[in-house]
Design an enzyme around this catalytic site. Structure first.
Site, mmCIF file in Angstrom:
data_model
loop_
_atom_site.group_PDB
_atom_site.id
_atom_site.type_symbol
_atom_site.label_atom_id
_atom_site.label_comp_id
_atom_site.label_asym_id
_atom_site.label_seq_id
_atom_site.Cartn_x
_atom_site.Cartn_y
_atom_site.Cartn_z
ATOM 1 N N ASP A 191 1.016 -1.174 0.012
ATOM 2 C CA ASP A 191 -0.039 -0.188 0.064
ATOM 3 C C ASP A 191 0.935 1.221 -0.018
ATOM 4 O OD1 ASP A 191 -1.505 2.197 0.793
ATOM 5 O OD2 ASP A 191 -2.897 1.068 1.628
ATOM 6 N N HIS A 192 1.196 1.765 -1.167
ATOM 7 C CA HIS A 192 2.281 2.878 -1.178
ATOM 8 C C HIS A 192 1.957 3.995 -0.254
ATOM 9 C CE1 HIS A 192 -0.430 4.975 -4.136
ATOM 10 N NE2 HIS A 192 0.223 6.122 -3.881
ATOM 11 N N HIS A 245 -5.877 2.653 1.267
ATOM 12 C CA HIS A 245 -5.217 3.688 1.744
ATOM 13 C C HIS A 245 -5.773 4.538 2.893
ATOM 14 C CE1 HIS A 245 -3.250 3.106 -1.851
ATOM 15 N NE2 HIS A 245 -3.708 3.654 -2.869
#
Ligand code: BG6
Length: 487
Positions: free
Chosen positions: A177-178, A240
């Protein structure tokens, strides 16, 4: 700086993500010395590329990031291309032979990082073959990085997870999950657990509400095909947003280790109240952008249905029922084609119980953590207005922290940080399966209610360039609150 030895095998090596994010990030790690000699990258995809062509693509993707052509060539020489059909078992035999050859040539010692950057429908097949065709080594680590989306609901995520876990134990699965690689998202823990003032006040006795905005100015661009089937709820809230909410609401981890941090997050998400249909109607709103500012409506974009009911905006109120956070509304919103690009958190504190300054209105103290586009912190306080002679007035004071130009340059790209974490086996900035389970259950309830049209929404309902439909403002107004971040 400790050099990391690894053989990367990237599935989806010709793709957009690989070119835009992975190769530049791997190059940064190379420039900094984390990757030096003992590493190689095998890119796979169906297309029949040659090594030379692949290396040109890699060089293009790091254009402008290197000082000398020699560095770029030396780096790209670590890349090998293998045309590969993920469903064809014999192709894994070829891949294993190449992997073994490169492992020897670069003296890697058996460490493997499998990066799944392609359609999730193949993740299960790939993992199964990696095990059965012995691409997993016995001499080093075998980690798999899995790109989103991880399923499209609880049921499909469970199937996917079962498939992956046949071949890789949970500790070796790195679900990316950047947002967890962004500096200011990582800073939440430092702010909360490194400071008495915030540690003491981070609860329902002192916090009025928390707001998280993930707004984007862009539309769906060329990804409408995927987006039509996902929508903002799956695309941004499930991953996110809920990860940020977990970091904002978790109890202090016992220690700052992978296991303890993840346990704290898992517990927070376990306490996330899953809504009934009526509660969804009460607590969540959705939107879809109309045309505006010379930009087309969502329904006019390429690859969208003219009567599409896909939401491009979501706002909602979440409740985390822990002893400390119960009763604190967590307002979240995200959307495409909003007024600006901003990832920002506002923690709104309650006012003092008794205003002794008679005629002076006191405001809420607000801590703002801006993640993007410019990482910064702001604390809004009430303060005496200076220089008014004998008068005593209060006004709002802003304490601001912004990164210097020097610091900005030193901030690594999220992918770079996360890839290095994976190389080191550091898992805290990746999503644990249990976190995903709770996230999907929460999201599924909303999706279900919307599919049943409980809110009887009519799309489109907000013009490009504004902060979503007015139902988003009303959601907070019902509680006597308002969005702190306005444009
Ligand atoms: C991705 C979503 O995960 O995050 C995209 O799929 C979105 O739709 C992107 O645009 C936003 O990331 P960032 O880092 O630009 O805020």
């Amino acid at each position: 700086i400790k050099e990391q030895k690894a053989l990367f095998i990237i599935f989806g090596g010709t793709g957009d993500l690989a070119q835009r994010k992975l190769y530049p990030s791997i190059f940064e790690l190379y420039k900094k010395g984390y990757l030096k000699r003992n590493f190689a990258i095998i890119g796979t995809a169906r297309r029949p590329w040659t090594n030379d062509y692949y290396r040109e693509i890699v060089k293009d993707s790091i254009d402008g990031m290197y000082d000398s052509e020699q560095t770029a060539i030396a780096f790209s020489n670590h890349f090998y291309y293998q045309s590969h059909n993920v469903t064809d078992t014999s192709h894994y035999v070829t891949l294993r032979q190449l992997a073994e050859k490169l492992d020897g040539k670069y003296e890697i010692g058996g460490n493997r990082l499998f990066y799944l950057a392609m359609s999730p429908r193949f993740f299960g097949t790939i993992c199964e073959h990696l095990k059965s065709q012995e691409l997993k080594t016995t001499t080093g680590y075998n980690r798999v990085i899995v790109e989103k989306p991880f399923g499209r609901d609880f049921a499909s995520a469970t199937i996917l997870n079962n498939e992956i876990s046949q071949s890789f134990p949970e500790d070796d699965v790195f679900r990316i999950d950047h947002y967890l690689g962004k500096e200011m998202v990582q800073n939440i823990a430092a702010i909360r657990f490194g400071n008495s003032i915030f540690n003491a006040m981070w609860n329902n006795r002192y916090i009025s509400n928390i707001q998280v905005t993930l707004s984007e100015a862009l539309g769906v661009e060329e990804r409408a095909g995927y987006y039509e089937t996902a929508g903002a709820l799956r695309d941004m809230i499930q991953n996110h947003m809920l990860q940020i909410v977990a970091l904002l609401t978790m109890s202090a981890p016992v220690s700052f280790t992978d296991a303890d941090i993840r346990n704290a997050k898992i517990n927070a998400l376990k306490c996330l109240k899953v809504y009934t249909k009526d509660e969804v109607k009460e607590n969540f709103v959705r939107g879809q952008y109309d045309s505006g500012r010379n930009l087309p409506a969502y329904r006019q974009e390429d690859q969208t249905a003219p009567d599409s009911m896909t939401e491009t905006f979501v706002a909602g109120k979440l409740l985390i029922n822990t002893m400390d956070m119960a009763g604190v509304p967590i307002y979240v919103r995200t959307g495409k084609r909003l007024a600006t690009k901003a990832t920002r958190i506002d923690v709104v504190f309650k006012q003092v119980p008794n205003n002794v300054f008679a005629d002076n209105d006191l405001r809420h103290d607000v801590l703002t953590i801006t993640v993007d586009p410019e990482p910064s912190l702001r604390l809004q306080l009430n303060s005496k207005t200076i220089g008014q002679g004998y008068d005593f007035d209060t006004h709002r004071l802003n304490l601001d922290y912004k990164l210097s130009e020097e610091q900005k340059k030193s901030v690594p790209e999220a992918y770079e940080k996360l890839i290095l974490d994976a190389l080191k086996g550091k898992a805290s900035n990746f999503t644990h399966w249990k976190e995903l389970q709770y996230s999907w259950k929460f999201v599924d309830a909303i999706r279900q209610a919307w599919d049943d049209n409980v809110d009887q929404v009519v799309f489109p309902n907000y013009p490009c360039g504004e902060m979503g439909p007015d139902t988003s403002e009303k959601l907070l107004a019902k509680d006597g609150n308002h969005w702190e971040f306005t444009i």
